[in-house]
Scaffold this motif. Sequence first.
Motif, PDB file in Angstrom:
ATOM      1  N   ILE A 125       0.732  -6.889 -14.601  1.00  0.00           N
ATOM      2  CA  ILE A 125      -0.010  -5.633 -14.695  1.00  0.00           C
ATOM      3  C   ILE A 125      -0.605  -5.447 -16.091  1.00  0.00           C
ATOM      4  O   ILE A 125      -1.781  -5.089 -16.247  1.00  0.00           O
ATOM      5  N   LEU A 126       0.194  -5.708 -17.112  1.00  0.00           N
ATOM      6  CA  LEU A 126      -0.273  -5.503 -18.486  1.00  0.00           C
ATOM      7  C   LEU A 126      -1.375  -6.487 -18.846  1.00  0.00           C
ATOM      8  O   LEU A 126      -2.365  -6.117 -19.504  1.00  0.00           O
ATOM      9  N   CYS A 127      -1.234  -7.743 -18.435  1.00  0.00           N
ATOM     10  CA  CYS A 127      -2.279  -8.743 -18.709  1.00  0.00           C
ATOM     11  C   CYS A 127      -3.565  -8.397 -17.966  1.00  0.00           C
ATOM     12  O   CYS A 127      -4.663  -8.591 -18.496  1.00  0.00           O
ATOM     13  N   ALA A 128      -3.433  -7.896 -16.751  1.00  0.00           N
ATOM     14  CA  ALA A 128      -4.613  -7.471 -16.007  1.00  0.00           C
ATOM     15  C   ALA A 128      -5.308  -6.313 -16.716  1.00  0.00           C
ATOM     16  O   ALA A 128      -6.544  -6.270 -16.812  1.00  0.00           O
ATOM     17  N   GLY A 129      -4.514  -5.371 -17.219  1.00  0.00           N
ATOM     18  CA  GLY A 129      -5.088  -4.262 -17.976  1.00  0.00           C
ATOM     19  C   GLY A 129      -5.792  -4.736 -19.240  1.00  0.00           C
ATOM     20  O   GLY A 129      -6.856  -4.221 -19.600  1.00  0.00           O
ATOM     21  N   ILE A 130      -5.202  -5.723 -19.912  1.00  0.00           N
ATOM     22  CA  ILE A 130      -5.835  -6.290 -21.107  1.00  0.00           C
ATOM     23  C   ILE A 130      -7.160  -6.947 -20.741  1.00  0.00           C
ATOM     24  O   ILE A 130      -8.158  -6.827 -21.457  1.00  0.00           O
ATOM     25  N   GLY A 131      -7.179  -7.653 -19.594  1.00  0.00           N
ATOM     26  CA  GLY A 131      -8.417  -8.283 -19.142  1.00  0.00           C
ATOM     27  C   GLY A 131      -9.509  -7.266 -18.870  1.00  0.00           C
ATOM     28  O   GLY A 131     -10.676  -7.473 -19.242  1.00  0.00           O
ATOM     29  N   ILE A 132      -9.153  -6.150 -18.239  1.00  0.00           N
ATOM     30  CA  ILE A 132     -10.132  -5.099 -17.962  1.00  0.00           C
ATOM     31  C   ILE A 132     -10.648  -4.491 -19.268  1.00  0.00           C
ATOM     32  O   ILE A 132     -11.843  -4.215 -19.416  1.00  0.00           O
ATOM     33  N   ALA A 133      -9.733  -4.285 -20.218  1.00  0.00           N
ATOM     34  CA  ALA A 133     -10.148  -3.718 -21.506  1.00  0.00           C
ATOM     35  C   ALA A 133     -11.044  -4.685 -22.271  1.00  0.00           C
ATOM     36  O   ALA A 133     -12.016  -4.270 -22.920  1.00  0.00           O
ATOM     37  N   LEU A 134     -10.750  -5.985 -22.198  1.00  0.00           N
ATOM     38  CA  LEU A 134     -11.535  -6.978 -22.923  1.00  0.00           C
ATOM     39  C   LEU A 134     -12.956  -7.114 -22.384  1.00  0.00           C
ATOM     40  O   LEU A 134     -13.909  -7.262 -23.153  1.00  0.00           O
ATOM     41  N   THR A 148      -5.437   1.585 -10.772  1.00  0.00           N
ATOM     42  CA  THR A 148      -5.548   0.927  -9.466  1.00  0.00           C
ATOM     43  C   THR A 148      -4.691  -0.331  -9.426  1.00  0.00           C
ATOM     44  O   THR A 148      -3.955  -0.577  -8.450  1.00  0.00           O
ATOM     45  N   LEU A 149      -4.762  -1.143 -10.478  1.00  0.00           N
ATOM     46  CA  LEU A 149      -3.933  -2.342 -10.546  1.00  0.00           C
ATOM     47  C   LEU A 149      -2.453  -1.989 -10.571  1.00  0.00           C
ATOM     48  O   LEU A 149      -1.644  -2.612  -9.883  1.00  0.00           O
ATOM     49  N   PHE A 150      -2.118  -0.977 -11.354  1.00  0.00           N
ATOM     50  CA  PHE A 150      -0.715  -0.574 -11.499  1.00  0.00           C
ATOM     51  C   PHE A 150      -0.116  -0.185 -10.154  1.00  0.00           C
ATOM     52  O   PHE A 150       0.935  -0.685  -9.744  1.00  0.00           O
ATOM     53  N   PHE A 151      -0.800   0.692  -9.432  1.00  0.00           N
ATOM     54  CA  PHE A 151      -0.252   1.171  -8.162  1.00  0.00           C
ATOM     55  C   PHE A 151      -0.354   0.120  -7.067  1.00  0.00           C
ATOM     56  O   PHE A 151       0.458   0.119  -6.132  1.00  0.00           O
ATOM     57  N   ALA A 152      -1.339  -0.780  -7.160  1.00  0.00           N
ATOM     58  CA  ALA A 152      -1.441  -1.854  -6.168  1.00  0.00           C
ATOM     59  C   ALA A 152      -0.251  -2.795  -6.280  1.00  0.00           C
ATOM     60  O   ALA A 152       0.371  -3.166  -5.264  1.00  0.00           O
ATOM     61  N   ILE A 180      -3.957 -14.776 -13.491  1.00  0.00           N
ATOM     62  CA  ILE A 180      -5.419 -14.810 -13.535  1.00  0.00           C
ATOM     63  C   ILE A 180      -6.011 -14.507 -12.163  1.00  0.00           C
ATOM     64  O   ILE A 180      -6.940 -13.696 -12.019  1.00  0.00           O
ATOM     65  N   MET A 181      -5.476 -15.153 -11.135  1.00  0.00           N
ATOM     66  CA  MET A 181      -6.009 -14.946  -9.789  1.00  0.00           C
ATOM     67  C   MET A 181      -5.748 -13.529  -9.283  1.00  0.00           C
ATOM     68  O   MET A 181      -6.460 -13.032  -8.410  1.00  0.00           O
ATOM     69  N   SER A 182      -4.723 -12.880  -9.840  1.00  0.00           N
ATOM     70  CA  SER A 182      -4.434 -11.496  -9.457  1.00  0.00           C
ATOM     71  C   SER A 182      -5.418 -10.514 -10.079  1.00  0.00           C
ATOM     72  O   SER A 182      -5.551  -9.378  -9.604  1.00  0.00           O
ATOM     73  N   THR A 183      -6.104 -10.938 -11.141  1.00  0.00           N
ATOM     74  CA  THR A 183      -6.979 -10.021 -11.877  1.00  0.00           C
ATOM     75  C   THR A 183      -8.460 -10.350 -11.751  1.00  0.00           C
ATOM     76  O   THR A 183      -9.289  -9.560 -12.204  1.00  0.00           O
ATOM     77  N   ILE A 184      -8.794 -11.493 -11.132  1.00  0.00           N
ATOM     78  CA  ILE A 184     -10.193 -11.916 -11.104  1.00  0.00           C
ATOM     79  C   ILE A 184     -11.084 -10.901 -10.408  1.00  0.00           C
ATOM     80  O   ILE A 184     -12.216 -10.625 -10.832  1.00  0.00           O
ATOM     81  N   GLY A 185     -10.568 -10.293  -9.329  1.00  0.00           N
ATOM     82  CA  GLY A 185     -11.359  -9.307  -8.605  1.00  0.00           C
ATOM     83  C   GLY A 185     -11.676  -8.083  -9.442  1.00  0.00           C
ATOM     84  O   GLY A 185     -12.818  -7.597  -9.458  1.00  0.00           O
ATOM     85  N   ALA A 186     -10.674  -7.588 -10.164  1.00  0.00           N
ATOM     86  CA  ALA A 186     -10.872  -6.404 -11.001  1.00  0.00           C
ATOM     87  C   ALA A 186     -11.832  -6.694 -12.150  1.00  0.00           C
ATOM     88  O   ALA A 186     -12.657  -5.854 -12.518  1.00  0.00           O
ATOM     89  N   ILE A 227     -14.418   3.965 -16.606  1.00  0.00           N
ATOM     90  CA  ILE A 227     -13.792   3.221 -15.508  1.00  0.00           C
ATOM     91  C   ILE A 227     -12.526   2.487 -15.948  1.00  0.00           C
ATOM     92  O   ILE A 227     -11.816   1.932 -15.107  1.00  0.00           O
ATOM     93  N   LEU A 228     -12.239   2.486 -17.254  1.00  0.00           N
ATOM     94  CA  LEU A 228     -11.068   1.758 -17.752  1.00  0.00           C
ATOM     95  C   LEU A 228      -9.778   2.333 -17.171  1.00  0.00           C
ATOM     96  O   LEU A 228      -8.942   1.601 -16.636  1.00  0.00           O
ATOM     97  N   GLY A 229      -9.618   3.645 -17.271  1.00  0.00           N
ATOM     98  CA  GLY A 229      -8.379   4.267 -16.811  1.00  0.00           C
ATOM     99  C   GLY A 229      -8.180   4.136 -15.313  1.00  0.00           C
ATOM    100  O   GLY A 229      -7.079   3.832 -14.843  1.00  0.00           O
ATOM    101  N   THR A 230      -9.251   4.340 -14.540  1.00  0.00           N
ATOM    102  CA  THR A 230      -9.126   4.280 -13.083  1.00  0.00           C
ATOM    103  C   THR A 230      -8.804   2.873 -12.603  1.00  0.00           C
ATOM    104  O   THR A 230      -7.975   2.690 -11.697  1.00  0.00           O
ATOM    105  N   ASN A 231      -9.433   1.861 -13.188  1.00  0.00           N
ATOM    106  CA  ASN A 231      -9.172   0.484 -12.773  1.00  0.00           C
ATOM    107  C   ASN A 231      -7.768   0.041 -13.157  1.00  0.00           C
ATOM    108  O   ASN A 231      -7.101  -0.670 -12.395  1.00  0.00           O
ATOM    109  N   THR A 232      -7.317   0.446 -14.340  1.00  0.00           N
ATOM    110  CA  THR A 232      -5.961   0.090 -14.764  1.00  0.00           C
ATOM    111  C   THR A 232      -4.927   0.727 -13.851  1.00  0.00           C
ATOM    112  O   THR A 232      -3.952   0.083 -13.450  1.00  0.00           O
TER     113      THR A 232
END
Length: 253
Positions: A225-234, A186-190, A135-141, A179-184
């Motif tokens: 990474i996958l959970c962060a992507g799900i959060g961005i999509a949600l 970004t998380l992946f490569f970070a 959660i803390m890894s994805t809050i910023g995104a 912005i979905l693809g670019t943010n996902t």
Amino acid sequence: MNVLVCLAAILFLLMILIGGKKGARSFIALFLNFSVLFLATLFMTDPNADPILLTLIASTIISCITLFFINEVNKKTKTAFLSTIITLATLLFFIIIVTEHTMTQGFGEEEIEELSIFSMYIGVDFVKIGASMIIMSTIGAITDVAISISSPMREILLHNPNISRSSLYKFGLSIGRDILGTNTNTLFFAFFGGYLGLLIWFKDLNYSFGEIVNSKVFSAEMITILCAGIGIALIIPITSWITAYFYIKSRDQ
């Protein structure tokens, strides 16, 4: 230490020159958010503390700093904040279930050698710690996506006051898709950039592809990474709906 100070000074000057007062507030927000994360991590070492509750409190404070301190209190930040909290609560419940079933919490066998001198009985629930880390890894995104959708929706309403709620909602979704693809990515490569050393270590250990994929350390990072992507999509449909609902309701009053 001198390098860190120089880099921080360069970042501060650039943020001031480009962002003005908002850039200065953004720079201060970095240290405030770091302080919140640091304190939350310290409190999590207490066996009597609930990591999930601490994560929700820390995430709420971070969202307030990121949205209200930087962008001030207004309609777009209020809707973005509400969307962030709803998404975090939903995502946290989902992540706890995933962490329990995948059993990726704790340490992998690659890390055991370095930790062998320490006791593993520290009285902390590693399932909750693992969920808190994700959660803390994805809050910023998540907050970034929320304000990136809420702000343009406010602008389109100002330029087209007669727009319907459904049209405004579709406009928010359209922004979210862009912005979905670019943010996902970004998380992946970070995450992968941060764990490049781990991949080199796997190569030195002569791991096969199957051993890498089934490694607890690698699996934990992929799940993050996958959970962060799900959060961005949600948060895209959640922010679009909440923003459209409150903007149109405020206009019609």
